[in-house]
Design a protein around this motif. Structure first.
Motif, PDB file in Angstrom:
ATOM      1  N   CYS A   1       0.839  -1.204   0.000  1.00 33.25           N
ATOM      2  CA  CYS A   1       0.000   0.000   0.000  1.00 33.25           C
ATOM      3  C   CYS A   1       0.870   1.248   0.000  1.00 33.25           C
ATOM      4  O   CYS A   1       1.986   1.234   0.503  1.00 33.25           O
ATOM      5  CB  CYS A   1      -0.888   0.046   1.235  1.00 33.25           C
ATOM      6  SG  CYS A   1      -2.070  -1.270   1.336  1.00 33.25           S
ATOM      7  N   ASP A   2       0.325   2.325  -0.506  1.00 35.24           N
ATOM      8  CA  ASP A   2       0.951   3.635  -0.415  1.00 35.24           C
ATOM      9  C   ASP A   2       0.605   4.207   0.954  1.00 35.24           C
ATOM     10  O   ASP A   2      -0.566   4.326   1.304  1.00 35.24           O
ATOM     11  CB  ASP A   2       0.418   4.544  -1.523  1.00 35.24           C
ATOM     12  CG  ASP A   2       1.125   5.874  -1.569  1.00 35.24           C
ATOM     13  OD1 ASP A   2       1.166   6.547  -0.521  1.00 35.24           O
ATOM     14  OD2 ASP A   2       1.603   6.260  -2.639  1.00 35.24           O
ATOM     15  N   CYS A   3       1.617   4.574   1.754  1.00 34.32           N
ATOM     16  CA  CYS A   3       1.348   5.022   3.125  1.00 34.32           C
ATOM     17  C   CYS A   3       0.733   6.415   3.183  1.00 34.32           C
ATOM     18  O   CYS A   3       0.085   6.762   4.167  1.00 34.32           O
ATOM     19  CB  CYS A   3       2.607   4.957   3.976  1.00 34.32           C
ATOM     20  SG  CYS A   3       3.914   6.040   3.435  1.00 34.32           S
ATOM     21  N   GLU A   4       0.887   7.227   2.151  1.00 33.20           N
ATOM     22  CA  GLU A   4       0.292   8.566   2.159  1.00 33.20           C
ATOM     23  C   GLU A   4      -1.171   8.540   1.738  1.00 33.20           C
ATOM     24  O   GLU A   4      -2.006   9.206   2.330  1.00 33.20           O
ATOM     25  CB  GLU A   4       1.091   9.506   1.263  1.00 33.20           C
ATOM     26  CG  GLU A   4       2.461   9.840   1.815  1.00 33.20           C
ATOM     27  CD  GLU A   4       3.210  10.829   0.956  1.00 33.20           C
ATOM     28  OE1 GLU A   4       2.607  11.408   0.019  1.00 33.20           O
ATOM     29  OE2 GLU A   4       4.404  11.019   1.217  1.00 33.20           O
ATOM     30  N   THR A   5      -1.483   7.780   0.712  1.00 31.52           N
ATOM     31  CA  THR A   5      -2.849   7.765   0.186  1.00 31.52           C
ATOM     32  C   THR A   5      -3.676   6.595   0.705  1.00 31.52           C
ATOM     33  O   THR A   5      -4.895   6.647   0.692  1.00 31.52           O
ATOM     34  CB  THR A   5      -2.838   7.687  -1.347  1.00 31.52           C
ATOM     35  OG1 THR A   5      -2.225   6.458  -1.739  1.00 31.52           O
ATOM     36  CG2 THR A   5      -2.092   8.861  -1.953  1.00 31.52           C
ATOM     37  N   GLY A   6      -2.996   5.528   1.132  1.00 24.35           N
ATOM     38  CA  GLY A   6      -3.704   4.329   1.566  1.00 24.35           C
ATOM     39  C   GLY A   6      -4.160   3.453   0.414  1.00 24.35           C
ATOM     40  O   GLY A   6      -4.837   2.450   0.614  1.00 24.35           O
ATOM     41  N   PHE A   7      -3.785   3.811  -0.813  1.00 23.19           N
ATOM     42  CA  PHE A   7      -4.181   3.024  -1.987  1.00 23.19           C
ATOM     43  C   PHE A   7      -3.441   1.694  -2.020  1.00 23.19           C
ATOM     44  O   PHE A   7      -2.260   1.613  -1.701  1.00 23.19           O
ATOM     45  CB  PHE A   7      -3.896   3.769  -3.286  1.00 23.19           C
ATOM     46  CG  PHE A   7      -4.813   4.917  -3.553  1.00 23.19           C
ATOM     47  CD1 PHE A   7      -6.080   4.984  -3.016  1.00 23.19           C
ATOM     48  CD2 PHE A   7      -4.405   5.944  -4.375  1.00 23.19           C
ATOM     49  CE1 PHE A   7      -6.928   6.040  -3.274  1.00 23.19           C
ATOM     50  CE2 PHE A   7      -5.239   7.013  -4.646  1.00 23.19           C
ATOM     51  CZ  PHE A   7      -6.504   7.061  -4.090  1.00 23.19           C
ATOM     52  N   LEU A   8      -4.143   0.670  -2.438  1.00 24.66           N
ATOM     53  CA  LEU A   8      -3.574  -0.649  -2.632  1.00 24.66           C
ATOM     54  C   LEU A   8      -2.819  -0.650  -3.957  1.00 24.66           C
ATOM     55  O   LEU A   8      -3.380  -0.301  -4.991  1.00 24.66           O
ATOM     56  CB  LEU A   8      -4.690  -1.698  -2.662  1.00 24.66           C
ATOM     57  CG  LEU A   8      -4.259  -3.114  -2.887  1.00 24.66           C
ATOM     58  CD1 LEU A   8      -3.906  -3.751  -1.570  1.00 24.66           C
ATOM     59  CD2 LEU A   8      -5.354  -3.878  -3.568  1.00 24.66           C
TER      60      LEU A   8
END
Length: 73
Positions: free
Chosen positions: A21-28
């Motif tokens: 996951c992207d830790c800034e956006t939370g996107f998988l």
């Protein structure tokens, strides 16, 4: 075949996922469903299962200036 027995969890049976996951956006960004020996994980001689999962998920991000954070597994 991909249902796992996890004795430490409240519900002992479930599906084990390894997720990037992207830790800034939370996107998988990517994930791997653990299916035991049939899992689609790259193999290298000197890494354990956890190292192989990380290298498989991070393959397309090598040498692009990313930082990897992970939990204690």
């Amino acid at each position: 075949s991909f249902k796992q027995f996890i004795p430490s969890k409240r519900h002992h049976f479930g599906i084990k996922l390894f997720v990037l996951c992207d830790c800034e956006t939370g996107f998988l960004l990517d994930f791997v469903v653990y299916c035991g020996q049939q899992s689609h994980i790259d193999t290298l001689d000197n890494l354990g299962v956890s190292g192989l999962v990380i290298t498989t998920l991070m393959k397309q991000y090598y040498k692009k200036g990313h930082i990897v954070y992970m939990d204690n597994w």
